[in-house]
Every structure is written in C-alpha cells, then in structure tokens.
Design a protein around this motif. Sequence first.
Motif, PDB file in Angstrom:
ATOM      1  N   MET A  52       9.476  -3.941  16.012  1.00 14.73           N
ATOM      2  CA  MET A  52       9.219  -4.516  14.693  1.00 14.73           C
ATOM      3  C   MET A  52       9.222  -3.503  13.542  1.00 14.73           C
ATOM      4  O   MET A  52       9.276  -3.886  12.386  1.00 14.73           O
ATOM      5  N   ARG A  53       9.101  -2.221  13.829  1.00 13.79           N
ATOM      6  CA  ARG A  53       9.158  -1.152  12.818  1.00 13.79           C
ATOM      7  C   ARG A  53       8.206  -1.407  11.630  1.00 13.79           C
ATOM      8  O   ARG A  53       8.576  -1.297  10.471  1.00 13.79           O
ATOM      9  N   HIS A  54       6.965  -1.735  11.929  1.00 11.92           N
ATOM     10  CA  HIS A  54       6.005  -2.104  10.887  1.00 11.92           C
ATOM     11  C   HIS A  54       5.613  -0.969   9.945  1.00 11.92           C
ATOM     12  O   HIS A  54       5.306  -1.219   8.783  1.00 11.92           O
ATOM     13  N   ALA A  55       5.589   0.277  10.418  1.00  7.91           N
ATOM     14  CA  ALA A  55       5.221   1.388   9.526  1.00  7.91           C
ATOM     15  C   ALA A  55       6.249   1.525   8.404  1.00  7.91           C
ATOM     16  O   ALA A  55       5.896   1.666   7.237  1.00  7.91           O
ATOM     17  N   ARG A  56       7.528   1.469   8.750  1.00  7.56           N
ATOM     18  CA  ARG A  56       8.597   1.549   7.739  1.00  7.56           C
ATOM     19  C   ARG A  56       8.529   0.344   6.797  1.00  7.56           C
ATOM     20  O   ARG A  56       8.661   0.491   5.575  1.00  7.56           O
ATOM     21  N   ALA A  57       8.310  -0.836   7.337  1.00  7.28           N
ATOM     22  CA  ALA A  57       8.221  -2.037   6.496  1.00  7.28           C
ATOM     23  C   ALA A  57       7.063  -1.908   5.508  1.00  7.28           C
ATOM     24  O   ALA A  57       7.208  -2.240   4.327  1.00  7.28           O
ATOM     25  N   HIS A  58       5.933  -1.409   5.969  1.00  7.52           N
ATOM     26  CA  HIS A  58       4.780  -1.202   5.086  1.00  7.52           C
ATOM     27  C   HIS A  58       5.130  -0.227   3.969  1.00  7.52           C
ATOM     28  O   HIS A  58       4.853  -0.486   2.798  1.00  7.52           O
ATOM     29  N   ALA A  59       5.749   0.888   4.338  1.00  7.72           N
ATOM     30  CA  ALA A  59       6.106   1.908   3.341  1.00  7.72           C
ATOM     31  C   ALA A  59       7.003   1.337   2.251  1.00  7.72           C
ATOM     32  O   ALA A  59       6.787   1.579   1.064  1.00  7.72           O
ATOM     33  N   HIS A  60       7.983   0.557   2.638  1.00  3.38           N
ATOM     34  CA  HIS A  60       8.932   0.021   1.664  1.00  3.38           C
ATOM     35  C   HIS A  60       8.379  -1.175   0.886  1.00  3.38           C
ATOM     36  O   HIS A  60       8.662  -1.322  -0.302  1.00  3.38           O
ATOM     37  N   THR A  61       7.570  -1.994   1.527  1.00  2.87           N
ATOM     38  CA  THR A  61       7.016  -3.177   0.866  1.00  2.87           C
ATOM     39  C   THR A  61       5.891  -2.817  -0.109  1.00  2.87           C
ATOM     40  O   THR A  61       5.842  -3.328  -1.221  1.00  2.87           O
ATOM     41  N   VAL A  62       5.010  -1.933   0.312  1.00  2.67           N
ATOM     42  CA  VAL A  62       3.817  -1.603  -0.471  1.00  2.67           C
ATOM     43  C   VAL A  62       4.039  -0.368  -1.351  1.00  2.67           C
ATOM     44  O   VAL A  62       3.327  -0.169  -2.322  1.00  2.67           O
ATOM     45  N   GLY A  63       5.026   0.452  -0.991  1.00  2.00           N
ATOM     46  CA  GLY A  63       5.295   1.646  -1.795  1.00  2.00           C
ATOM     47  C   GLY A  63       4.466   2.858  -1.418  1.00  2.00           C
ATOM     48  O   GLY A  63       4.233   3.730  -2.236  1.00  2.00           O
ATOM     49  N   PRO A  65       4.759   5.973   0.727  1.00  2.00           N
ATOM     50  CA  PRO A  65       5.876   6.634   1.394  1.00  2.00           C
ATOM     51  C   PRO A  65       5.573   7.528   2.589  1.00  2.00           C
ATOM     52  O   PRO A  65       6.432   7.730   3.431  1.00  2.00           O
ATOM     53  N   ILE A  66       4.373   8.072   2.692  1.00  2.00           N
ATOM     54  CA  ILE A  66       4.140   9.107   3.709  1.00  2.00           C
ATOM     55  C   ILE A  66       3.208   8.625   4.820  1.00  2.00           C
ATOM     56  O   ILE A  66       2.138   8.090   4.563  1.00  2.00           O
ATOM     57  N   VAL A  67       3.672   8.848   6.053  1.00  2.00           N
ATOM     58  CA  VAL A  67       2.879   8.538   7.239  1.00  2.00           C
ATOM     59  C   VAL A  67       2.663   9.817   8.035  1.00  2.00           C
ATOM     60  O   VAL A  67       3.389  10.786   7.891  1.00  2.00           O
ATOM     61  N   GLN A  68       1.653   9.749   8.864  1.00  3.50           N
ATOM     62  CA  GLN A  68       1.404  10.817   9.830  1.00  3.50           C
ATOM     63  C   GLN A  68       1.433  10.178  11.206  1.00  3.50           C
ATOM     64  O   GLN A  68       1.020   9.025  11.369  1.00  3.50           O
ATOM     65  N   SER A  69       1.918  10.921  12.183  1.00  8.62           N
ATOM     66  CA  SER A  69       1.878  10.400  13.547  1.00  8.62           C
ATOM     67  C   SER A  69       0.433  10.069  13.890  1.00  8.62           C
ATOM     68  O   SER A  69      -0.483  10.829  13.576  1.00  8.62           O
ATOM     69  N   ARG A  77       4.074  14.825   9.636  1.00  8.33           N
ATOM     70  CA  ARG A  77       4.123  13.805   8.577  1.00  8.33           C
ATOM     71  C   ARG A  77       5.571  13.528   8.201  1.00  8.33           C
ATOM     72  O   ARG A  77       6.413  14.417   8.245  1.00  8.33           O
ATOM     73  N   TRP A  78       5.830  12.289   7.774  1.00  4.99           N
ATOM     74  CA  TRP A  78       7.187  11.854   7.442  1.00  4.99           C
ATOM     75  C   TRP A  78       7.169  11.083   6.131  1.00  4.99           C
ATOM     76  O   TRP A  78       6.270  10.266   5.903  1.00  4.99           O
ATOM     77  N   CYS A  79       8.146  11.345   5.276  1.00  3.83           N
ATOM     78  CA  CYS A  79       8.305  10.595   4.030  1.00  3.83           C
ATOM     79  C   CYS A  79       9.457   9.617   4.210  1.00  3.83           C
ATOM     80  O   CYS A  79      10.600  10.026   4.436  1.00  3.83           O
ATOM     81  N   TYR A  80       9.168   8.321   4.121  1.00  6.70           N
ATOM     82  CA  TYR A  80      10.201   7.291   4.280  1.00  6.70           C
ATOM     83  C   TYR A  80      11.159   7.240   3.101  1.00  6.70           C
ATOM     84  O   TYR A  80      12.297   6.821   3.241  1.00  6.70           O
TER      85      TYR A  80
END
Length: 86
Positions: A52-63, A65-69, A77-80
């Motif tokens: 489902m790739r929910h982390a990426r969807a959250h980043a793009h929907t809510v704005g 950009p940065i997640v941590q494992s 850390r990764w910037c979408y």
Amino acid sequence: MTVSDPHVVMIRSVVPQTPEGCADCLRLGTPWVHLRLCLTCGHVGCCDSSPMRHARAHAHTVGHPIVQSFEPGESWRWCYVDETMV
C-alpha cells in the motif's frame, strides 16, 4: 544529515502515533514490509516495498516530506520530495 535539503526545517521531535505498526494498514487489515516514521507529525506508515506504500502517500497528501526508518537498529532518513537521504 544533508544540510542542503531545504525540507529538514520540517523535522520535529515526534512521538510515533501507532508504534505497533502502519496506521493505515492496521485500520485496513493489510500487511506491510517495513515501517517509516514521519518526522513532522509522528505518522507511522509502510514503506515503498509494502503493497500500500502508506508512508509515501502520507508524505505527498499531507506535505510532510521526511521520514525516518522505524525499523529496530536503523536511523536513516529519506526525503520523498527530493528522493534522497537526509
């Protein structure tokens, strides 16, 4: 951390909202592979290898950009937005 990434200003001190797993997968009853923690709001989402790739969807929907494992022993850390490690 790469200081040149302009999105690092959105990093906050967060508490995982659902430390037991991906918030959306838990709600939907779907599986995940690995977890990512949003460093702006604490949303826990599943990785791009998950169905489902929910982390990426959250980043793009809510704005946010940065997640941590959110995997034990990992702290990268990764910037979408920039598609790069930060």
